[in-house]
Design a protein around this motif. Structure first.
Motif, PDB file in Angstrom:
ATOM      1  N   GLU A  97      19.602  10.994   4.679  1.00 48.46           N
ATOM      2  CA  GLU A  97      19.099  11.652   3.746  1.00 48.46           C
ATOM      3  C   GLU A  97      20.076  11.974   2.603  1.00 48.46           C
ATOM      4  O   GLU A  97      21.360  12.010   2.824  1.00 48.46           O
ATOM      5  CB  GLU A  97      18.444  13.152   4.286  1.00 48.46           C
ATOM      6  CG  GLU A  97      17.488  12.888   5.277  1.00 48.46           C
ATOM      7  CD  GLU A  97      16.071  12.424   4.840  1.00 48.46           C
ATOM      8  OE1 GLU A  97      16.094  12.288   3.618  1.00 48.46           O
ATOM      9  OE2 GLU A  97      15.357  12.231   5.547  1.00 48.46           O
ATOM     10  N   THR A 142      16.707  13.547  -1.762  1.00 52.94           N
ATOM     11  CA  THR A 142      15.675  13.979  -0.995  1.00 52.94           C
ATOM     12  C   THR A 142      16.056  15.522  -0.530  1.00 52.94           C
ATOM     13  O   THR A 142      14.889  16.041   0.059  1.00 52.94           O
ATOM     14  CB  THR A 142      15.532  13.194   0.357  1.00 52.94           C
ATOM     15  OG1 THR A 142      16.913  13.187   1.067  1.00 52.94           O
ATOM     16  CG2 THR A 142      15.281  11.709  -0.123  1.00 52.94           C
ATOM     17  N   THR A 171      10.493  11.505  -0.058  1.00 54.70           N
ATOM     18  CA  THR A 171      11.227  10.289  -0.832  1.00 54.70           C
ATOM     19  C   THR A 171      11.596  10.692  -2.220  1.00 54.70           C
ATOM     20  O   THR A 171      11.047  11.858  -2.523  1.00 54.70           O
ATOM     21  CB  THR A 171      10.108   9.248  -0.806  1.00 54.70           C
ATOM     22  OG1 THR A 171       9.040   9.575  -1.885  1.00 54.70           O
ATOM     23  CG2 THR A 171       9.500   8.934   0.337  1.00 54.70           C
TER      24      THR A 171
END
Length: 377
Positions: A97, A142, A171
């Motif tokens: 992430e 994100t 996303t």
């Protein structure tokens, strides 16, 4: 062990000029850095060393990814001091992430001590309304760390407080209610960061993603210390990396250029040029022990007490100012060729100027040091 292989760094350098020319985000670099494990948690010392290396190849890529690394570093600082509240950040970063930094606000020179963004208590979390500038990684994050000021409602009965938390999106193209990213990044340098403005209009951070409640005004909470220590030392490392590359290019230019005045001898044999390069190297040599020494002190929980902020702001200030000096000297050694828009040195000259705009600015640094020496006004 560094995730930055020579082959990866060469590929990253090959794309830097194109990103700058096209004012484009460093998407390919990010994909390769993520695949190499560069987003995962490491010690601050290791991170600072690698950020300096990366910046010598692609300054804007290094500066952009810095913002992710700062949040990971904050979580690591807390964990190392027995606070596991942001361990989920470490896990998310290890999973790939991408965290971005959404704290800066136009007109807020108090930086973390106050906010122009409102944070309103709502069912299940806090709704944030305000405008955040310089949101590096805007096209790709994100997880976005933000903060705002709560002035009423549950928790603010005794007065305003600052609410820190993270917005999530599945996303980079997943829309979030109340979040608008402007396409407004058209700057002199550091163009590939794509640090677009983020407008918040009731964007909700869930209670589970609230990271801190802090009073308005200066404080030494470990969360704040984590932001300052990681941000300032990693910023300093990026600009030191720019200076490393500028000096390298200046040495190459001195060996390549010849002087008709001196019978065709290389400029590397000119005493004035040699002095100029030595002066640049002397300015640069002092950065490594300071930046790496302080990074190691953060990792090993060294207690500098009230002097921490003086040390950290001073390190960033000296790194960015030294980097500007080194790049300027390199431009003088390279001659007119360095002034061409296609020159890497010209890009470094534009990129290095961004250092004066990152907190803590020169005025704030001097105020911090004066306060440490003389007490508050």
């Amino acid at each position: 062990m560094s995730a930055l292989s020579p082959e990866l760094l060469d590929r990253i350098r090959s794309r830097a000029a194109g990103y700058d020319r096209d004012n484009a985000f460093f998407a390919e670099d990010l994909d390769e850095l993520r695949a190499a494990g560069y987003l995962a948690p490491r010690s601050l010392l290791e991170t600072a060393r690698d950020q300096r290396r990366l910046a010598a190849y692609a300054p804007a890529t290094a500066l952009g990814i810095n913002m992710h690394l700062v949040w990971v570093g904050v979580a690591r600082v807390l964990h190392d001091r027995g606070d596991t509240s942001l361990d989920w950040v470490l896990a998310d970063a290890a999973a790939g992430e991408l965290f971005a930094f959404g704290n800066s606000e136009a007109g807020n020179d108090l930086v973390l001590w106050d906010s122009l963004t409102s944070a309103e208590r709502v069912d299940g979390g806090f709704a944030f309304t305000g405008t955040k500038i310089f949101t590096s990684l805007a096209p790709a994050w994100t997880r976005l760390g933000i903060f705002g000021k709560q002035t009423a409602g549950e928790g603010a009965e005794s007065g305003p407080r600052l609410v820190h938390g993270f917005l999530r999106r599945a996303t980079p193209v997943t829309p979030i209610d109340g979040v608008e990213t402007l396409d407004d990044w058209d700057t002199l340098g550091m163009r590939a960061t794509q640090s677009n403005t983020t407008k918040l209009d009731g964007a909700v951070v869930a209670d589970a993603d609230v990271s801190r409640f802090l009073p308005v005004g200066p404080n030494a909470d470990p969360f704040v210390f984590g932001i300052f220590s990681n941000f300032l030392l990693l910023i300093g490392s990026v600009y030191a990396g720019i200076a490393d590359r500028a000096l390298e290019l200046a040495v190459e230019a001195a060996r390549r250029r010849t002087s008709l005045k001196n019978g065709g001898a290389a400029y590397s044999q000119d005493p004035d040029i040699r002095w100029r390069l030595a002066d640049a190297a002397l300015a640069l040599d002092g950065l490594r022990p300071e930046l790496e020494g302080l990074a190691s002190d953060v990792d090993t929980l060294t207690d500098h007490g009230a002097d921490w902020f003086r040390h950290l702001t001073g390190a960033k200030h000296r790194a960015t100012e030294a980097a500007r000096t080194v790049v300027d000297q390199a431009m003088r050694v390279a001659g007119g060729g360095g002034y061409r828009s296609s020159s890497e040195l010209a890009r470094l000259q534009r990129d290095v100027l961004a250092g004066i705009y990152h907190p803590s600015d020169t005025e704030s640094v001097h105020s911090t040091v004066a306060g440490a020496l003389l007490g508050p006004l």
